[in-house]
Design a protein around this motif. Sequence first.
Motif, PDB file in Angstrom:
ATOM      1  N   LYS A 185       0.994  -1.283   0.016  1.00 23.78           N
ATOM      2  CA  LYS A 185       0.070   0.010  -0.099  1.00 23.78           C
ATOM      3  C   LYS A 185       0.727   1.360  -0.039  1.00 23.78           C
ATOM      4  O   LYS A 185       0.717   2.236  -0.656  1.00 23.78           O
ATOM      5  CB  LYS A 185      -0.862   0.094   1.319  1.00 23.78           C
ATOM      6  N   ILE A 186       2.026   1.299   0.714  1.00 23.56           N
ATOM      7  CA  ILE A 186       2.962   2.604   0.741  1.00 23.56           C
ATOM      8  C   ILE A 186       3.356   2.721  -0.463  1.00 23.56           C
ATOM      9  O   ILE A 186       3.408   3.761  -1.048  1.00 23.56           O
ATOM     10  CB  ILE A 186       3.868   2.183   1.822  1.00 23.56           C
ATOM     11  N   TRP A 187       3.967   1.509  -1.287  1.00 20.01           N
ATOM     12  CA  TRP A 187       4.572   1.650  -2.325  1.00 20.01           C
ATOM     13  C   TRP A 187       3.543   2.258  -3.678  1.00 20.01           C
ATOM     14  O   TRP A 187       3.981   3.293  -4.376  1.00 20.01           O
ATOM     15  CB  TRP A 187       5.081   0.214  -3.080  1.00 20.01           C
ATOM     16  N   LYS A 188       2.285   1.864  -3.513  1.00 18.91           N
ATOM     17  CA  LYS A 188       1.345   2.291  -4.343  1.00 18.91           C
ATOM     18  C   LYS A 188       0.911   3.685  -4.056  1.00 18.91           C
ATOM     19  O   LYS A 188       0.856   4.410  -5.223  1.00 18.91           O
ATOM     20  CB  LYS A 188      -0.060   1.454  -4.287  1.00 18.91           C
ATOM     21  N   PHE A 189       0.783   4.066  -2.944  1.00 18.43           N
ATOM     22  CA  PHE A 189       0.651   5.648  -2.399  1.00 18.43           C
ATOM     23  C   PHE A 189       1.616   6.379  -2.910  1.00 18.43           C
ATOM     24  O   PHE A 189       1.381   7.436  -3.525  1.00 18.43           O
ATOM     25  CB  PHE A 189       0.445   5.537  -0.983  1.00 18.43           C
TER      26      PHE A 189
END
Length: 362
Positions: free
Chosen positions: A298-302
């Motif tokens: 999720k952090i990478w996507k954000f």
Amino acid sequence: MIAENDFIPSKYSTTIEKGTFKWSAPSNIALVKYWGKKENQVPANPSISFTLNNCKTITELSFEKKANPSDDFSFDLLFEGKPKEDFKPKIQKFFERVLVYLPFLKDYHFTIDTQNTFPHSSGIASSASGMSALAMNLMSLEKALHPEMTEHYFYQKASFLARLGSGSACRSIRGNVVEWGNHAEISGSSDLFGVIFPTKIHSNFQNYQDTILLVDKGEKQVSSTVGHDLMHNHPFAERRFEQAHENLSKIKAILENGNLEEFIKIVESEALTLHAMMMTSMPYFILMKPNTLEIINKIWKFRNETQIPICFTLDAGANVHVLYPENVTETVLQFIKDELVVYCQNGQYICDVIGNGVEQLK
């Protein structure tokens, strides 16, 4: 070069019958990790960390001279005001290790009353903050016995003692960025104690934020002590130790020039390398949980979608430290509430920020 013998005191110049000291000491989060150690709590590679501000241990040490000196250590241990027998062996071991440096330890009966500002079983390492708080109290007593002691020596020896209780504790004494372990480019660096990062830190890293997502609050199935020992015959150990030296050189330059993109690469790579070492040791083990990976993705996507310089790091556990500059706090906290809290145990997370180290309390 400072040697261990430099911390063995000669005769004290005064005596003290009884008294109380109280210190708070923070946790810290390593950016370049140490994993693997030699005899006597000496790190196999250097490391560097942000000192935290809110996650800390507060320890009060009361002491009274024994009527009849004995050959045993005498202490009571309280956690949040209640006796805590299962902590005692660790303190006993610590006292044995540091006796040569604090020869007064057998002269007194001690009451150690300790508490954390974070939930005890939250999976946040409390050994670093706990051991540094205890070391500060013991150094306060030594300074009372030897008032001529310089401030520099006081803090350096406190870091040295804390290390003998828990390696990373030596990085919790001073703030806000601390390096531990011999490194060619860090002046004054030593395997024996932590040193404050010696050059000016770029404004991008002022008040850097660390939101700790509590993914799993249970006991780790493999303790850090056991994990460190598994590096002795590890097939990738030597290359890993070299890599840590290289990454420390890189992060030193980054902390000076403020390059957040490069900061993210090193910090995330270091976190994953730490866990890769665990997965490739014999016996092998995994401390990440499925929700740890969900959060990372999720952090990478954000970050990809928003270009906001947010990144993660991990300790030897499942919890995720989300690191980001102060100027994006509002947006990142909203993202955490909207998308990441669902992966935290009981929705729990802790907001922290870079701090300045230990503090004496009245």
